[in-house]
Design a protein around this motif. Structure first.
Motif, PDB file in Angstrom:
ATOM      1  N   PHE A 116       0.814  -1.218   0.000  1.00 62.83           N
ATOM      2  CA  PHE A 116       0.000   0.000   0.000  1.00 62.83           C
ATOM      3  C   PHE A 116       0.854   1.277   0.000  1.00 62.83           C
ATOM      4  CE2 PHE A 116      -2.550  -3.284   2.119  1.00 62.83           C
ATOM      5  CZ  PHE A 116      -3.670  -3.283   1.295  1.00 62.83           C
ATOM      6  N   GLY A 117       2.150   1.121   0.173  1.00 62.34           N
ATOM      7  CA  GLY A 117       3.039   2.273   0.209  1.00 62.34           C
ATOM      8  C   GLY A 117       3.953   2.369  -0.987  1.00 62.34           C
ATOM      9  N   LEU A 118       3.495   1.855  -2.122  1.00 58.60           N
ATOM     10  CA  LEU A 118       4.259   1.940  -3.378  1.00 58.60           C
ATOM     11  C   LEU A 118       5.654   1.337  -3.238  1.00 58.60           C
ATOM     12  CD1 LEU A 118       3.301   5.581  -4.482  1.00 58.60           C
ATOM     13  CD2 LEU A 118       2.175   3.429  -5.078  1.00 58.60           C
ATOM     14  N   GLY A 119       5.701   0.115  -2.720  1.00 58.27           N
ATOM     15  CA  GLY A 119       6.981  -0.569  -2.579  1.00 58.27           C
ATOM     16  C   GLY A 119       7.821  -0.056  -1.435  1.00 58.27           C
ATOM     17  N   GLY A 120       7.213   0.687  -0.522  1.00 59.68           N
ATOM     18  CA  GLY A 120       7.945   1.214   0.627  1.00 59.68           C
ATOM     19  C   GLY A 120       8.277   2.685   0.524  1.00 59.68           C
ATOM     20  N   LEU A 121       7.936   3.322  -0.582  1.00 55.98           N
ATOM     21  CA  LEU A 121       8.221   4.756  -0.727  1.00 55.98           C
ATOM     22  C   LEU A 121       7.400   5.599   0.243  1.00 55.98           C
ATOM     23  CD1 LEU A 121       8.416   5.070  -4.632  1.00 55.98           C
ATOM     24  CD2 LEU A 121      10.319   4.989  -2.994  1.00 55.98           C
ATOM     25  N   LEU A 122       6.226   5.089   0.610  1.00 58.02           N
ATOM     26  CA  LEU A 122       5.365   5.757   1.583  1.00 58.02           C
ATOM     27  C   LEU A 122       5.327   4.923   2.855  1.00 58.02           C
ATOM     28  CD1 LEU A 122       2.352   6.705  -0.734  1.00 58.02           C
ATOM     29  CD2 LEU A 122       4.342   8.111  -0.141  1.00 58.02           C
ATOM     30  N   ASP A 123       5.430   5.581   3.990  1.00 60.98           N
ATOM     31  CA  ASP A 123       5.390   4.877   5.275  1.00 60.98           C
ATOM     32  C   ASP A 123       3.957   4.863   5.785  1.00 60.98           C
ATOM     33  OD1 ASP A 123       5.922   3.631   7.631  1.00 60.98           O
ATOM     34  OD2 ASP A 123       7.200   5.207   8.459  1.00 60.98           O
ATOM     35  N   VAL A 124       3.121   4.075   5.120  1.00 62.71           N
ATOM     36  CA  VAL A 124       1.717   3.983   5.491  1.00 62.71           C
ATOM     37  C   VAL A 124       1.567   3.320   6.856  1.00 62.71           C
ATOM     38  CG1 VAL A 124      -0.543   3.092   4.785  1.00 62.71           C
ATOM     39  CG2 VAL A 124       1.103   3.842   3.053  1.00 62.71           C
ATOM     40  N   ALA A 125       2.457   2.381   7.173  1.00 59.11           N
ATOM     41  CA  ALA A 125       2.345   1.623   8.418  1.00 59.11           C
ATOM     42  C   ALA A 125       2.462   2.532   9.640  1.00 59.11           C
ATOM     43  CB  ALA A 125       3.418   0.534   8.470  1.00 59.11           C
ATOM     44  N   SER A 126       3.386   3.477   9.613  1.00 62.10           N
ATOM     45  CA  SER A 126       3.532   4.382  10.758  1.00 62.10           C
ATOM     46  C   SER A 126       2.290   5.239  10.927  1.00 62.10           C
ATOM     47  CB  SER A 126       4.769   5.268  10.582  1.00 62.10           C
ATOM     48  OG  SER A 126       5.947   4.499  10.661  1.00 62.10           O
ATOM     49  N   GLU A 127       1.724   5.679   9.819  1.00 62.13           N
ATOM     50  CA  GLU A 127       0.500   6.475   9.902  1.00 62.13           C
ATOM     51  C   GLU A 127      -0.659   5.645  10.448  1.00 62.13           C
ATOM     52  OE1 GLU A 127      -0.279   8.166   6.121  1.00 62.13           O
ATOM     53  OE2 GLU A 127       1.609   9.302   6.029  1.00 62.13           O
ATOM     54  N   ALA A 128      -0.590   4.330  10.255  1.00 63.45           N
ATOM     55  CA  ALA A 128      -1.637   3.443  10.759  1.00 63.45           C
ATOM     56  C   ALA A 128      -1.375   3.008  12.199  1.00 63.45           C
ATOM     57  CB  ALA A 128      -1.754   2.209   9.870  1.00 63.45           C
ATOM     58  N   GLY A 129      -0.272   3.488  12.788  1.00 60.41           N
ATOM     59  CA  GLY A 129       0.010   3.175  14.182  1.00 60.41           C
ATOM     60  C   GLY A 129       0.877   1.958  14.407  1.00 60.41           C
ATOM     61  N   LEU A 130       1.472   1.406  13.341  1.00 56.48           N
ATOM     62  CA  LEU A 130       2.372   0.262  13.485  1.00 56.48           C
ATOM     63  C   LEU A 130       3.784   0.775  13.728  1.00 56.48           C
ATOM     64  CD1 LEU A 130       1.051  -2.056  10.616  1.00 56.48           C
ATOM     65  CD2 LEU A 130       0.826  -2.436  13.078  1.00 56.48           C
ATOM     66  N   GLU A 131       4.275   0.598  14.941  1.00 57.38           N
ATOM     67  CA  GLU A 131       5.566   1.151  15.338  1.00 57.38           C
ATOM     68  C   GLU A 131       6.712   0.380  14.698  1.00 57.38           C
ATOM     69  OE1 GLU A 131       8.118   1.976  19.458  1.00 57.38           O
ATOM     70  OE2 GLU A 131       6.111   1.094  19.524  1.00 57.38           O
ATOM     71  N   ARG A 132       7.756   1.104  14.303  1.00 60.99           N
ATOM     72  CA  ARG A 132       8.955   0.449  13.752  1.00 60.99           C
ATOM     73  C   ARG A 132       9.834  -0.043  14.886  1.00 60.99           C
ATOM     74  NH1 ARG A 132      10.431   3.589   9.959  1.00 60.99           N
ATOM     75  NH2 ARG A 132      10.220   2.090   8.245  1.00 60.99           N
ATOM     76  N   HIS A 133      10.288  -1.296  14.778  1.00 62.30           N
ATOM     77  CA  HIS A 133      11.209  -1.892  15.741  1.00 62.30           C
ATOM     78  C   HIS A 133      12.477  -2.287  14.990  1.00 62.30           C
ATOM     79  CE1 HIS A 133       7.992  -1.983  18.704  1.00 62.30           C
ATOM     80  NE2 HIS A 133       7.219  -2.592  17.826  1.00 62.30           N
ATOM     81  N   ARG A 134      13.503  -1.458  15.106  1.00 62.44           N
ATOM     82  CA  ARG A 134      14.747  -1.724  14.392  1.00 62.44           C
ATOM     83  C   ARG A 134      15.564  -2.759  15.158  1.00 62.44           C
ATOM     84  NH1 ARG A 134      17.520   1.542  10.704  1.00 62.44           N
ATOM     85  NH2 ARG A 134      15.428   2.204  10.123  1.00 62.44           N
ATOM     86  N   GLU A 135      15.838  -3.899  14.522  1.00 59.65           N
ATOM     87  CA  GLU A 135      16.603  -4.972  15.151  1.00 59.65           C
ATOM     88  C   GLU A 135      17.714  -5.419  14.206  1.00 59.65           C
ATOM     89  OE1 GLU A 135      15.989  -6.069  18.197  1.00 59.65           O
ATOM     90  OE2 GLU A 135      14.031  -5.131  18.569  1.00 59.65           O
TER      91      GLU A 135
END
Length: 238
Positions: free
Chosen positions: A114-133
């Motif tokens: 939904f974010g054009l291959g990752g160009l848009l960070d739709v997940a953060s806008e939807a409240g899905l937090e990024r967990h960098r590991e």
């Protein structure tokens, strides 16, 4: 008068804090800072890295920031963050962290489709937090200590543990699995320039700071990595 007195008192407190930080930062040797027994070597590598950065990396990053619109730069950052999220998902699974693995898996799918291959960070806008590991954090989660602080040529701040984890992080990343060598090298170059451009505000802050840049960078890096391993709740140090 009261305002002037408070202002004078505040300046004295700031001056005292800066002086204390400078005194602590200037101490060298294993007894002064056991986490950095290789400080003379690390400082030499830092000087080399600074020379390369001043000659090449920083001018390229400034030119990139100046020439490329913010919207495009944000898209590039989002794209590479999405690729990193795939490796973060793998590390979350290795750490047996079910909830975090599920969130990262959802992030990758939402941003990819939904974010054009990752160009848009739709997940953060939807409240899905990024967990960098990464694999260094995975080793830390299983009790492997960071070891001494280590400054790597070009790559910069690290620890013995994180340095040992670099080959796994490299081969686990999606870019290293791109078969077309020119495309792979282009992606690496773009990622490097994008990462350096994101550090320009921090770079300007460090250049204006009166404290020892080496000590400040080391302490911030070690604290950040410790927080990464323990998700911001590290145990009390002895």
């Amino acid at each position: 008068m009261a305002t002037r007195a408070r202002s004078t008192r505040a300046r004295r407190l700031v001056a005292a804090a800066v002086a204390a930080a400078c005194l602590g930062g200037c101490a060298t040797g294993p007894q002064a800072n056991p986490v950095d027994p290789l400080e003379p070597l690390n400082r030499g590598v830092t000087r080399f890295n600074d020379a390369v950065d001043n000659a090449v990396m920083r001018p390229v990053a400034v030119a990139y920031e100046t020439a490329v619109p913010q919207l495009v730069r944000t898209g590039v950052t989002n794209f590479f963050n999405n690729l990193v999220d795939v490796w973060s998902f793998a590390n979350s699974v290795m750490q047996l962290r079910g909830e975090r693995s599920a969130q990262t898996f959802m992030r990758v799918n939402v941003n990819t489709f939904f974010g054009l291959g990752g160009l848009l960070d739709v997940a953060s806008e939807a409240g899905l937090e990024r967990h960098r590991e990464d694999f260094g954090q995975t080793l830390g989660r299983y009790g492997v200590g960071p070891g001494p602080y280590l400054v790597l040529p070009i790559l910069g701040p690290s620890t013995v543990r994180d340095t040992a984890a670099l080959p796994v992080d490299y081969y686990g990343g999606l870019i290293s699995n791109v078969g077309d060598i020119p495309v792979r090298n282009t992606l690496y170059a773009m990622r490097l320039v994008d990462a350096r451009a994101q550090l320009l505000p921090v770079d300007r802050l460090l250049r204006d700071a009166a404290l020892d840049r080496y000590t400040l960078t080391r302490d911030v890096y070690l604290q950040r990595r410790r927080n990464d391993v323990y998700d911001g709740n590290p145990p009390d140090e002895p």
